[in-house]
Motif scaffolding. Structure first.
Motif, short mmCIF file in Angstrom:
data_model
loop_
_atom_site.label_atom_id
_atom_site.label_comp_id
_atom_site.label_asym_id
_atom_site.label_seq_id
_atom_site.Cartn_x
_atom_site.Cartn_y
_atom_site.Cartn_z
N ASN A 1 -12.68 5.70 -46.25
CA ASN A 1 -12.06 4.31 -46.27
C ASN A 1 -10.68 4.40 -45.67
O ASN A 1 -9.62 3.76 -46.52
CB ASN A 1 -12.04 3.80 -47.94
N SER B 1 -7.26 3.72 -43.37
CA SER B 1 -6.81 2.72 -42.48
C SER B 1 -5.99 3.16 -41.47
O SER B 1 -5.37 4.51 -41.47
CB SER B 1 -5.97 1.68 -43.34
N ASP C 1 -3.04 1.72 -40.11
CA ASP C 1 -1.68 1.01 -39.90
C ASP C 1 -0.61 2.11 -40.09
O ASP C 1 0.33 2.02 -39.49
CB ASP C 1 -1.63 0.03 -40.96
N SER D 1 -2.14 6.26 -44.71
CA SER D 1 -3.34 5.47 -44.99
C SER D 1 -4.69 6.27 -44.32
O SER D 1 -5.55 5.58 -44.39
CB SER D 1 -3.29 4.07 -44.53
N GLN E 1 -4.05 -6.75 -36.84
CA GLN E 1 -4.44 -6.41 -37.90
C GLN E 1 -3.42 -5.36 -38.75
O GLN E 1 -2.67 -4.67 -38.00
CB GLN E 1 -5.75 -5.72 -37.89
N THR F 1 -4.59 -3.71 -42.25
CA THR F 1 -5.70 -2.73 -42.77
C THR F 1 -6.49 -2.70 -41.39
O THR F 1 -6.98 -3.69 -41.36
CB THR F 1 -6.07 -3.34 -43.97
N ARG F 2 -7.05 -1.72 -41.12
CA ARG F 2 -7.73 -1.56 -39.83
C ARG F 2 -8.81 -0.45 -40.27
O ARG F 2 -8.38 0.72 -40.38
CB ARG F 2 -6.99 -1.39 -38.69
N ARG F 3 -10.22 -0.74 -40.06
CA ARG F 3 -11.10 0.23 -40.23
C ARG F 3 -11.17 1.21 -39.39
O ARG F 3 -10.97 1.04 -38.03
CB ARG F 3 -12.41 -0.48 -40.45
#
Length: 523
Positions: A132, A134, A136, A140, A377, A379-381
């Motif tokens: 999970n 991110s 950014d 993260s 974006q 939060t970016r997967r």
């Protein structure tokens, strides 16, 4: 700073006096959770494999009936007061998804640019979900940032964009096209001393975006979203091979008056229906002459670069200012896996943002920076993880051979269609699509044939035996009406020529049945 980090790393872990009410296995990222993921997935897969499934890629039945049955299988549409447990929940969903969903791995699934994903990509996607991360900020997901940088560099080198190139993964080709046009819009403003990001688009004075008349509809959507307006899109005529005419583009640019601002030229490398590739070298020369941003929508065609046999069809891609890539097409990735590549990393400067709680200046200067300034974006997967797994597992040669197999299947379909008296070949196989039309030998009324072609596709879908696409194509003259056609989009590298023959046989049977019903209805 290093001493502080070492001291923190060596400090003993302090636990509370009272244990948590939840076991560690409830979280996928823990060691216990990873084991639980494997166990529950194994149970779900067992349920999926034993689910009822007819021989075909689609569920049998009318759409309303299928959707109603699928919804009912989930239980009452309320959040339950008490859960049924992870194993039971996944088994229920797995069964429902198989019984009422599509089987894209079936050899008669040939409707859209929607491939059966690679096993390694799906497994890697599970790892990405468990972590999970991110993209950014550094804190993260540092490892995920490294993976995306590696994937982007690999793709820019494959495209030949040079050492100054950069890119970012996006949720899909439509978003990549939007982002490419945003960079083009801001660059056009900068050339005229306008900061569009701060001042707005009004100062651009009648912006114009040139694209093929066959360009993806997301170009119009992007222009609307960016404040350019859909009326800013000026379509350029195509030739008999469905490729943009460079002389028409050059004439349109020369015809602009001083009150109009050319923002971008959008070339298509792999049109949705035909797989056609615009003449990129000629368009790049025109773009350079007029100092206009060249964006290439290679959402479909980029995958041809994996193939030694087909890669030359994208010659000139290296001259683009930006490129859209969709690896959930000719890359066999789970959706969504797109990217925007740019020839010059400085193009992203308009997206720079400094936010105190995400990327304060002193953190960035110290190297604790992420990819916030590459995307719209936050939060970016980490979708790059599945791409990296696929590139590492199969390499260019392996992916290229998959592209070649799908192209060969399309060529086989083309030959078989051309040899069938009841079928009319509309467009040959440029990449992996073939467009054609059923024709009733006893009747030539075009409106009647439109109904037959529409009905036969829906009939195949409702019966569940085959999944094919449809489109409309205008004839050779500009005044000719658009006619309904059907098409194969072949992305299953495990299918055989025999499977394609069986698919065509199903189309012929469905066409004859529709022709008979149309005849009886007219009697």
């Amino acid at each position: 700073m290093t001493q502080i980090a070492e001291a923190a790393h060596s400090a003993p872990r302090v636990t509370g006096e009272h244990p948590s009410a939840f076991p560690a296995s409830v979280l996928a990222g823990s060691r216990e959770g990873m084991a639980e993921v494997v166990t529950t997935l194994a149970g779900a897969i067992a349920s999926a494999r034993s689910a009822r499934r007819e021989d075909g890629p689609a569920p049998r039945g009318a759409p309303g009936d299928v959707l109603a049955a699928a919804t009912e299988s989930l239980g009452p549409p309320d959040v339950p007061a008490d859960g049924i447990g992870a194993d039971a929940a996944l088994r229920r969903l797995a069964t429902m998804l198989v019984e009422y969903g599509l089987d894209l791995a079936h050899p008669r699934a040939a409707a859209h640019l929607q491939p059966p994903p690679l096993t390694v990509a799906v497994a890697a996607d599970t790892l990405a979900s468990a972590g999970n991360a991110s993209l950014d900020t550094y804190d993260s997901g540092p490892s995920a940032i490294a993976v995306e940088r590696w994937v982007v560099r690999s793709l820019t080198r494959l495209a030949g964009l040079g050492e100054r190139a950069d890119g970012v993964l996006t949720p899909g080709g439509s978003m990549s096209n939007l982002l490419g046009l945003l960079l083009a819009r801001d660059t056009a403003g900068q050339a005229r001393g306008i900061d569009v990001r701060r001042s707005g688009v009004a100062a651009l004075r009648c912006p114009v975006v040139f694209c093929s008349e066959l360009a993806h509809f997301s170009v119009h959507r992007a222009c609307a979203a960016l404040g350019l307006g859909e009326q800013s899109v000026q379509p350029v005529a195509v030739d008999e091979h469905h490729r943009m005419r460079p002389e028409e583009l050059a004439a349109a640019l020369r015809g602009l008056d001083d009150d109009r601002t050319p923002v971008a030229i959008i070339a298509t490398a792999g049109s949705t229906d035909f797989g056609s590739v615009d003449p990129l070298p000629e368009l790049a020369e025109i773009a350079a002459e007029h100092a206009v941003w060249l964006h290439v929508d290679a959402a479909y065609g980029f995958g041809a670069l994996f193939s030694e046999r087909l890669s030359d069809r994208l010659a000139g891609l290296e001259l683009a200012d930006s490129v859209t890539v969709d690896l959930h097409k000719l890359g066999w990735q789970p959706a969504a896996t797109s990217a925007l590549l740019v020839a010059d990393a400085n193009a992203f400067s308009a997206l720079d943002r400094t936010v105190s709680y995400l990327n304060p200046v002193d953190d960035s200067e110290a190297g604790y920076d992420g990819l916030l300034g590459r995307s719209l974006q936050t939060t970016r997967r980490p979708d790059a993880i599945k791409v990296a797994a696929s590139l590492l597992a199969h390499g260019r040669a392996g992916l290229g051979s998959m592209v070649d197999v799908c192209h060969e299947l399309a060529v086989h379909a083309q030959r078989r269609i051309a040899a069938e008296p009841e079928l009319e070949l509309i467009s040959p196989a440029e990449l992996t699509t073939v467009v054609f039309r059923y024709r009733d030998r006893s009747h030539a009324d075009p409106d009647r044939l439109d109904r037959i072609n529409s009905d036969l596709r829906r009939g195949l879908l409702e019966s569940g035996v085959a999944l094919i696409g449809r489109t409309t194509v205008r004839g050779g003259r500009p005044d000719e009406a658009e006619r309904v056609c059907v098409k194969f989009t072949l992305l299953n590298q495990t299918a055989t020529a025999g499977d394609i023959d069986e698919l065509i046989d199903k189309v012929l049977l469905a066409g004859r049945a529709c022709a008979r019903r149309t005849e009886e209805g007219a009697a």
